[in-house]
Scaffold this motif. Structure first.
Motif, PDB file in Angstrom:
ATOM      1  N   LEU A  85       8.952  59.178  51.504  1.00  0.00           N
ATOM      2  CA  LEU A  85       7.840  59.651  52.323  1.00  0.00           C
ATOM      3  C   LEU A  85       8.126  61.023  52.924  1.00  0.00           C
ATOM      4  O   LEU A  85       7.191  61.743  53.315  1.00  0.00           O
ATOM      5  N   GLU A  86       9.385  61.418  52.997  1.00  0.00           N
ATOM      6  CA  GLU A  86       9.747  62.729  53.534  1.00  0.00           C
ATOM      7  C   GLU A  86       9.312  63.862  52.611  1.00  0.00           C
ATOM      8  O   GLU A  86       9.200  65.009  53.039  1.00  0.00           O
ATOM      9  N   TRP A  87       9.063  63.527  51.335  1.00  0.00           N
ATOM     10  CA  TRP A  87       8.688  64.553  50.353  1.00  0.00           C
ATOM     11  C   TRP A  87       7.360  64.179  49.688  1.00  0.00           C
ATOM     12  O   TRP A  87       7.304  63.888  48.499  1.00  0.00           O
ATOM     13  N   PRO A  88       6.255  64.187  50.445  1.00  0.00           N
ATOM     14  CA  PRO A  88       4.972  63.745  49.887  1.00  0.00           C
ATOM     15  C   PRO A  88       4.483  64.602  48.730  1.00  0.00           C
ATOM     16  O   PRO A  88       3.666  64.147  47.927  1.00  0.00           O
ATOM     17  N   GLN A  89       4.970  65.849  48.637  1.00  0.00           N
ATOM     18  CA  GLN A  89       4.521  66.717  47.546  1.00  0.00           C
ATOM     19  C   GLN A  89       4.973  66.227  46.177  1.00  0.00           C
ATOM     20  O   GLN A  89       4.419  66.640  45.147  1.00  0.00           O
ATOM     21  N   PHE A  90       5.964  65.335  46.138  1.00  0.00           N
ATOM     22  CA  PHE A  90       6.492  64.874  44.860  1.00  0.00           C
ATOM     23  C   PHE A  90       6.067  63.450  44.490  1.00  0.00           C
ATOM     24  O   PHE A  90       6.347  62.999  43.378  1.00  0.00           O
ATOM     25  N   ILE A  91       5.426  62.721  45.390  1.00  0.00           N
ATOM     26  CA  ILE A  91       5.192  61.302  45.142  1.00  0.00           C
ATOM     27  C   ILE A  91       3.747  61.034  44.740  1.00  0.00           C
ATOM     28  O   ILE A  91       2.848  61.841  45.013  1.00  0.00           O
ATOM     29  N   PRO A  92       3.489  59.906  44.072  1.00  0.00           N
ATOM     30  CA  PRO A  92       2.100  59.540  43.759  1.00  0.00           C
ATOM     31  C   PRO A  92       1.370  59.141  45.032  1.00  0.00           C
ATOM     32  O   PRO A  92       1.994  58.931  46.086  1.00  0.00           O
ATOM     33  N   HIS A  93       0.039  59.031  44.945  1.00  0.00           N
ATOM     34  CA  HIS A  93      -0.738  58.570  46.091  1.00  0.00           C
ATOM     35  C   HIS A  93      -0.190  57.215  46.518  1.00  0.00           C
ATOM     36  O   HIS A  93      -0.097  56.280  45.716  1.00  0.00           O
ATOM     37  N   THR A  94       0.172  57.119  47.795  1.00  0.00           N
ATOM     38  CA  THR A  94       0.932  55.970  48.284  1.00  0.00           C
ATOM     39  C   THR A  94       0.361  55.472  49.608  1.00  0.00           C
ATOM     40  O   THR A  94      -0.087  56.259  50.449  1.00  0.00           O
ATOM     41  N   LEU A  95       0.403  54.161  49.785  1.00  0.00           N
ATOM     42  CA  LEU A  95       0.067  53.540  51.063  1.00  0.00           C
ATOM     43  C   LEU A  95       1.182  52.577  51.435  1.00  0.00           C
ATOM     44  O   LEU A  95       1.593  51.751  50.613  1.00  0.00           O
ATOM     45  N   ASP A 100      -6.265  51.341  39.826  1.00  0.00           N
ATOM     46  CA  ASP A 100      -5.094  50.911  39.048  1.00  0.00           C
ATOM     47  C   ASP A 100      -3.861  51.213  39.895  1.00  0.00           C
ATOM     48  O   ASP A 100      -3.492  52.376  40.070  1.00  0.00           O
ATOM     49  N   ILE A 101      -3.243  50.162  40.440  1.00  0.00           N
ATOM     50  CA  ILE A 101      -2.156  50.377  41.391  1.00  0.00           C
ATOM     51  C   ILE A 101      -0.955  49.484  41.090  1.00  0.00           C
ATOM     52  O   ILE A 101      -1.047  48.495  40.358  1.00  0.00           O
ATOM     53  N   ILE A 102       0.157  49.873  41.680  1.00  0.00           N
ATOM     54  CA  ILE A 102       1.369  49.060  41.716  1.00  0.00           C
ATOM     55  C   ILE A 102       1.603  48.670  43.169  1.00  0.00           C
ATOM     56  O   ILE A 102       1.475  49.514  44.066  1.00  0.00           O
ATOM     57  N   ILE A 103       1.947  47.406  43.419  1.00  0.00           N
ATOM     58  CA  ILE A 103       2.365  47.007  44.760  1.00  0.00           C
ATOM     59  C   ILE A 103       3.771  46.432  44.651  1.00  0.00           C
ATOM     60  O   ILE A 103       4.133  45.819  43.644  1.00  0.00           O
ATOM     61  N   LYS A 104       4.576  46.673  45.693  1.00  0.00           N
ATOM     62  CA  LYS A 104       5.967  46.207  45.641  1.00  0.00           C
ATOM     63  C   LYS A 104       6.500  45.975  47.046  1.00  0.00           C
ATOM     64  O   LYS A 104       6.089  46.646  48.009  1.00  0.00           O
ATOM     65  N   PRO A 105       7.447  45.039  47.172  1.00  0.00           N
ATOM     66  CA  PRO A 105       8.102  44.829  48.467  1.00  0.00           C
ATOM     67  C   PRO A 105       9.023  45.992  48.788  1.00  0.00           C
ATOM     68  O   PRO A 105       9.513  46.684  47.889  1.00  0.00           O
ATOM     69  N   LEU A 106       9.289  46.192  50.065  1.00  0.00           N
ATOM     70  CA  LEU A 106      10.137  47.299  50.472  1.00  0.00           C
ATOM     71  C   LEU A 106      11.621  46.985  50.331  1.00  0.00           C
ATOM     72  O   LEU A 106      12.456  47.898  50.389  1.00  0.00           O
ATOM     73  N   ASP A 107      11.953  45.715  50.136  1.00  0.00           N
ATOM     74  CA  ASP A 107      13.357  45.327  50.051  1.00  0.00           C
ATOM     75  C   ASP A 107      13.737  44.767  48.684  1.00  0.00           C
ATOM     76  O   ASP A 107      14.777  44.127  48.533  1.00  0.00           O
ATOM     77  N   GLY A 108      12.919  45.031  47.660  1.00  0.00           N
ATOM     78  CA  GLY A 108      13.208  44.503  46.329  1.00  0.00           C
ATOM     79  C   GLY A 108      14.168  45.394  45.564  1.00  0.00           C
ATOM     80  O   GLY A 108      14.429  46.535  45.936  1.00  0.00           O
ATOM     81  N   GLN A 142       1.075  51.981  45.363  1.00  0.00           N
ATOM     82  CA  GLN A 142       1.065  53.318  44.770  1.00  0.00           C
ATOM     83  C   GLN A 142       0.103  53.375  43.594  1.00  0.00           C
ATOM     84  O   GLN A 142      -0.095  52.375  42.897  1.00  0.00           O
ATOM     85  N   ARG A 143      -0.460  54.559  43.408  1.00  0.00           N
ATOM     86  CA  ARG A 143      -1.267  54.802  42.215  1.00  0.00           C
ATOM     87  C   ARG A 143      -0.406  54.570  40.975  1.00  0.00           C
ATOM     88  O   ARG A 143       0.729  55.023  40.895  1.00  0.00           O
ATOM     89  N   PHE A 144      -0.925  53.835  40.008  1.00  0.00           N
ATOM     90  CA  PHE A 144      -0.198  53.586  38.763  1.00  0.00           C
ATOM     91  C   PHE A 144      -0.017  54.894  38.003  1.00  0.00           C
ATOM     92  O   PHE A 144      -0.935  55.712  37.911  1.00  0.00           O
ATOM     93  N   ILE A 145       1.191  55.104  37.479  1.00  0.00           N
ATOM     94  CA  ILE A 145       1.502  56.329  36.738  1.00  0.00           C
ATOM     95  C   ILE A 145       1.611  55.977  35.258  1.00  0.00           C
ATOM     96  O   ILE A 145       2.562  55.318  34.836  1.00  0.00           O
ATOM     97  N   PRO A 146       0.662  56.383  34.434  1.00  0.00           N
ATOM     98  CA  PRO A 146       0.672  55.995  33.014  1.00  0.00           C
ATOM     99  C   PRO A 146       1.924  56.427  32.269  1.00  0.00           C
ATOM    100  O   PRO A 146       2.312  55.800  31.284  1.00  0.00           O
ATOM    101  N   GLU A 147       2.580  57.481  32.735  1.00  0.00           N
ATOM    102  CA  GLU A 147       3.787  57.975  32.056  1.00  0.00           C
ATOM    103  C   GLU A 147       4.941  56.986  32.090  1.00  0.00           C
ATOM    104  O   GLU A 147       5.979  57.227  31.470  1.00  0.00           O
ATOM    105  N   ILE A 148       4.752  55.842  32.778  1.00  0.00           N
ATOM    106  CA  ILE A 148       5.792  54.810  32.752  1.00  0.00           C
ATOM    107  C   ILE A 148       6.060  54.368  31.321  1.00  0.00           C
ATOM    108  O   ILE A 148       7.163  53.915  30.997  1.00  0.00           O
ATOM    109  N   ALA A 149       5.092  54.522  30.439  1.00  0.00           N
ATOM    110  CA  ALA A 149       5.287  54.153  29.031  1.00  0.00           C
ATOM    111  C   ALA A 149       6.416  54.949  28.392  1.00  0.00           C
ATOM    112  O   ALA A 149       7.045  54.500  27.422  1.00  0.00           O
ATOM    113  N   LYS A 150       6.689  56.152  28.928  1.00  0.00           N
ATOM    114  CA  LYS A 150       7.778  56.979  28.418  1.00  0.00           C
ATOM    115  C   LYS A 150       9.071  56.776  29.203  1.00  0.00           C
ATOM    116  O   LYS A 150      10.082  57.406  28.888  1.00  0.00           O
ATOM    117  N   GLY A 151       9.014  55.917  30.231  1.00  0.00           N
ATOM    118  CA  GLY A 151      10.227  55.577  30.937  1.00  0.00           C
ATOM    119  C   GLY A 151      10.210  55.899  32.415  1.00  0.00           C
ATOM    120  O   GLY A 151       9.575  56.854  32.858  1.00  0.00           O
TER     121      GLY A 151
END
Length: 325
Positions: A135-145, A162-170, A209-218
């Motif tokens: 969160l300290e570098w918002p210019q580099f991250i996807p749209h996040t809540l 199209d989003i990803i949700i995740k726990p903060l301690d996973g 977070q907004r889903f990032i389609p480039e996950i298909a490339k890793g």
């Protein structure tokens, strides 16, 4: 000189790919005496014999790394030692960052006050939770809540579609869900149950977070050592219809040179994090977006070295030697 690794039990290491073992092997090759303990072995007491002092100590195993043997190590001796008596202490305990991990960082910080050199620094470990540090570098991250409010999370899902949700301690991809709206705009049929489950009905904060389609490339792991990036990343590519690229979730690890975007992120964050006492950091990048900053026990040393010939463990021990002087 002697190095102490605070880590998980040696018996559960995977000799074929464990990054901590790669560090130990390189340290031993350079003539260091390699020691190991678990966080549960750390202790401190006052009021003892004056000669003993009031130090943070650990029940430590002096081990020898054995090549091609089962088990992969031999135990030379098992003694109780003060942490400040080691040239360096490498904190390599895997997540979760639970209460016991938290207490271990406080004991390690006390050991620092007593003269120990600890990497990564305990306070820096506490100050950089791996999901939230981005969160300290918002210019580099996807749209996040980041929220536990179910109405806010549902509104985010409706807006992004199209989003990803995740726990903060996973860790290792555990607890991650992809939720997609239907073509007619109706929410994912699992939206409510997924949000209710992860937030425990609004009692636990999560990240969306907004889903990032480039996950298909890793999902790329970029290692930063002493503030400088390793020139190769490990792209963890999802397999078998998975959304998650984590190796623990079955992802395929493919080493590749850093992209211009990878370098831009690493060059911006690296010096800042190093100055805070984070000698080793693992940046997770999907496409051109930063998704996580790993500080507890970054891995992928072995995979990058095997596929590219770049000796990551040697680079890390170089940095440790420079730091301890």
């Amino acid at each position: 000189m002697h190095l102490l690794f605070v880590a998980d039990p040696l018996e559960i290491f995977n000799p074929k790919k464990d990054s901590t073992l790669a560090m130990m092997r390189e340290a031993q090759r350079r003539g260091f005496a390699v020691w190991a303990c678990e966080p549960r072995n750390l202790h401190w007491s006052s009021g003892g014999a004056p000669a003993e002092g009031a130090w943070v100590r650990a029940n430590c195993r002096h081990v020898q790394v054995l090549e091609g043997a089962k088990p992969w190590f031999g135990e030379v001796e098992h003694v109780d030692r003060a942490l400040h008596s080691f040239a360096g202490v490498i904190m390599r305990k895997d997540p979760p960052f639970d209460n016991e991990y938290f207490y271990a960082t406080h004991l390690l910080e006390q050991a620092e006050r007593e003269g120990a050199r600890v990497f990564n620094r305990p306070r820096a470990l506490r100050d950089h939770p791996e999901k939230l540090a981005i969160l300290e570098w918002p210019q580099f991250i996807p749209h996040t809540l980041v929220s536990r409010d179910l109405a806010q999370l549902r509104a985010f899902a409706a807006s992004e579609r199209d989003i990803i949700i995740k726990p903060l301690d996973g860790m290792g991809g555990s607890g991650i869900f992809r939720l997609r709206a239907a073509a007619d705009g109706s929410p994912d049929v699992n939206l409510s149950v997924a949000l209710e489950t992860l937030t425990d009905w609004g009692r636990r904060t999560i990240m969306a977070q907004r889903f990032i389609p480039e996950i298909a490339k890793g999902d790329k792991r970029v290692l930063v050592i002493g503030g400088e990036p390793v020139p190769f990343a490990l792209a963890r590519i999802p397999q078998g219809g998975e959304t998650r690229g984590n190796l623990a979730a079955g992802g395929l690890g493919v080493a590749q040179p850093l992209t211009a975007a990878d370098r831009s992120i690493a060059d911006t964050l690296g010096p800042v994090l190093a100055a805070r006492g984070l000698l080793l950091v693992g940046l997770d990048i999907i496409g051109e977006r930063l998704t996580e900053i790993n500080v507890t026990s970054p891995t992928c040393f072995v995979e990058i070295t095997q596929q590219t010939g770049y000796d990551v463990a040697a680079r890390f021990i170089d940095a440790v030697q420079a730091a301890i002087g």
